[in-house]
Motif scaffolding. Structure first.
Motif, short mmCIF file in Angstrom:
data_model
loop_
_atom_site.label_atom_id
_atom_site.label_comp_id
_atom_site.label_asym_id
_atom_site.label_seq_id
_atom_site.Cartn_x
_atom_site.Cartn_y
_atom_site.Cartn_z
N SER A 108 0.76 -1.22 0.19
CA SER A 108 0.05 -0.16 0.04
C SER A 108 0.95 1.13 -0.04
N PRO A 122 -7.24 4.06 2.68
CA PRO A 122 -6.04 3.21 3.23
C PRO A 122 -6.60 1.83 3.73
N GLU A 142 -7.02 -0.23 0.98
CA GLU A 142 -5.96 -1.08 0.51
C GLU A 142 -4.96 -2.05 1.37
N HIS A 143 -4.98 -1.79 2.67
CA HIS A 143 -4.68 -2.73 3.52
C HIS A 143 -5.24 -4.21 3.54
#
Length: 625
Positions: free
Chosen positions: A581, A589, A592-593
């Motif tokens: 990421s 975020p 993405e994780h």
């Protein structure tokens, strides 16, 4: 095939369809009437109300199952395949990728699929609970054993999944045939005792019930929908049995038996209102309870097996369509390609099913959760069917709206009714669906970001090969196969190999696997070879989302196209992507994780495509999203 052989084949498929397709809807009489007249609903147990409810059930089976699914939706086949995923692919193919409808249709299809997952979790819990609750009728003191017995049955059921159903599957049809015969026989006995119940076949009783009870009738609709649970299964299993056997099994066996049994239960309640504590097990008197518990448990296990197998099949399709990461898929039958087992799905589903059994504790409590999952899937199916009829079949707009709009109004009304149970179990499938929807859309978007990143940094393959062979590297014996995506340029594995080893194999093949939005691709159409010069080739392999990826099998077919392979002289070079990421990426975020975590736990490409592990060389590369 002679006409006699065709008839025997259709008869065998019809018997199999009775066992697998109609197990879910066939076990609905275990709990439907009990749930409708739940004291919490406040619906008085009077003869007019009983007639109205049975009339609603009969006409729901007629309109939703017979007309919508058996008559209309079964026509929307994707090369012979059905189910929400196949229908979504068909609808997406009906509009262009640049269409404003493309993404909404994708979301509707995925949402319908996640609700099917919710249905597949609740079906084993409510069916087995409903069957074993018959013990309360036989011996009221055994009520506290219902949940433990249910847990034992479910754990045993999920534990044997890895062995497949090939051995016991042949008994499903005959057992369910006995089940439906028993439903019909019990119904006839009670209809003879209370023939007034036959008035329920008149739709006016349903309309009068709705007008007389208004809000209470609207609440009752949320439980009436339990009578049509499993309708989606007959569409999903179309590819296994074909339209004709499914239709014959419904109209000749399942529909008459269900109708007779619901009429019989209604007649029983008119004659003996005290039987409402569990009308199904009171139909023949106390002597029949234990045999019925045994038979209904067998039927519930078969119904559960059908939804478990359906979950495996849908997961496999979702992986192929890029909605879920690759998982370990095991084949449990050498003769039937559809017999698969996915360990991760099996044990995760068991955990959720046990949570549902322990958390809700009874089939009545689960009824609210069940209805909302079923009606949400029905709505998704209806909307997707509209786009198929309008944009795929090019039928007139008025006809498309008329054909699907009628059913959509009914679906919305049923969903609204089941939504009243939102805080009484309805939240359960919605929560499960929200988690799955988030995961699927995150995985799909993450893959798109990865491909966009690779495309931005890609070196065009043709230009690279031209420059490479101006001063060609040393060629060594053998064949090197480099896996590359559709939008990739030069595979990273090739660049790493040239950088570190300074050599190139005497024959180089760039392999690209493409998954099409259709269920099957015929073997002659699967493989395409393009010569690039300098003994380099582009090999394209096309699969449908229900095809079994088998690269060695496809390579065997390449010999007919002038590109033979000797496996012991062939090496597969695969770039193992490590996704990381990066700030300012294309997703939030946390998403993405989530994608990174899913990517790290995904099954390797070599394993998924059945490439021999002793012929694989993996080279690592990092990709930012």
């Amino acid at each position: 095939m002679t006409s006699e052989n065709k008839k025997s084949s259709v008869a065998a498929l019809t018997l199999s369809a009775v066992g697998i397709v109609y197990g879910d809807i066939g076990t609905s009489p275990l709990y439907t009437l009990r749930a409708i007249f739940d004291p919490e609903h406040g619906l008085p147990l009077t003869t007019p109300n009983i007639l109205g409810i049975i009339s609603l059930i009969f006409w729901s089976l007629t309109i939703i199952v017979s007309l919508k699914y058996v008559t209309l939706v079964l026509r929307a086949d994707n090369r012979g395949e059905g189910g929400i995923m196949a229908l979504m692919a068909l609808a997406l193919n009906s509009v262009t990728k640049n269409s404003r409808w493309h993404f909404p249709l994708l979301v509707i299809g995925v949402l319908g699929a996640t609700m099917f997952y919710g249905d597949s979790v609740i079906t084993p819990a409510i069916s087995v609970l409903g069957a074993i609750e018959g013990l309360e009728v036989a011996a009221p003191g055994m009520s506290h054993y219902v949940v433990p017995f249910t847990i034992v049955v479910l754990v045993a059921l999920y534990s044997v999944q890895r062995h497949g159903t090939a051995g016991i599957g042949r008994f499903f049809g005959p057992i369910m045939l006995v089940w439906f015969f028993s439903l019909a026989a019990m119904g006839i006995v009670n209809i003879v005792e209370s023939p007034v119940i036959l008035n329920a076949l008149n739709p006016l009783y349903a309309l009068r019930f709705m007008m007389d009870n208004e809000f209470l009738a609207f609440v009752a609709l949320g439980a009436v929908v339990l009578a049509v649970t499993g309708a989606e299964a007959l569409y999903a299993d179309m590819g296994h049995f074909g339209k004709k056997p499914i239709r014959m099994a419904w109209f000749l066996i399942a529909f008459p038996a269900l109708t007779l049994n619901y009429l019989g239960q209604g007649g029983l309640l008119i004659a003996d209102p005290a039987a409402i504590d569990n009308p199904f097990f009171h139909q023949l008197g106390s002597w029949s309870v234990i045999p019925l518990v045994i038979l209904s448990t067998m039927a519930a296990v078969i119904a559960s097996q059908a939804t478990i197998s359906g979950t495996y099949s849908m997961t496999k399709q979702a992986i192929a369509l890029g909605l879920l990461p690759r998982m370990r898929i095991l084949h449990t039958s050498e003769s039937q390609i559809g017999q698969i087992y996915i360990p991760a799905v099996n044990w995760l589903q068991l955990i959720i099913v046990l949570i549902a059994v322990i958390g809700f504790g009874s089939s009545e409590a689960l009824a609210g959760a069940y209805g909302i999952a079923v009606t949400a899937t029905m709505m998704a199916t209806t909307v997707l069917t509209f786009f198929v009829t309008r944009y795929r079949w090019k039928l007139p707009l008025v006809l498309c709206i008329g054909a699907t709009g009628f059913f959509l109004v009914i679906d919305i009304m049923l969903f609204a009714s089941t939504s009243l149970k939102l805080f009484h179990g309805g939240w359960f499938p919605l929560l499960l669906g929200a988690v799955l929807l988030t995961g699927m859309l995150t995985w799909k978007r993450g893959r798109e970001l990865v491909f966009e990143n690779l495309e931005r940094h890609a070196i065009p393959l043709d230009a690279f090969l031209q420059s490479l062979f101006v001063g060609p590297p040393t060629r060594v014996p053998g064949t090197a196969i480099f896996l590359r995506g559709e939008s990739d340029g030069v595979p990273h594995a090739l660049l790493h190999n040239l950088l570190h080893n300074k050599v190139l194999h005497e024959r180089v093949v760039f392999l690209t696997v493409r998954i099409k939005e259709e269920p099957w691709v015929a073997l002659p159409e699967q493989v395409q070879v393009v010569e690039l010069g300098h003994n380099c080739f582009q090999l394209n392999i096309h699969y449908g989302f229900k095809d079994e990826p088998d690269i060695p099998g496809a390579m065997d077919h390449c010999a007919t196209l002038g590109l033979p392979f000797e496996m012991m002289e062939t090496s597969f070079f695969i770039a193992r992507q490590t996704v990381i990421s990066a700030p300012g990426g294309g997703m939030a975020p946390w998403r993405e994780h989530l994608y990174v975590a899913m990517s790290r736990n995904a099954r390797g490409a070599a394993d998924y495509y059945q490439i021999p592990t002793n012929r694989v060389i993996e080279l690592g590369t990092q990709v930012e999203i």
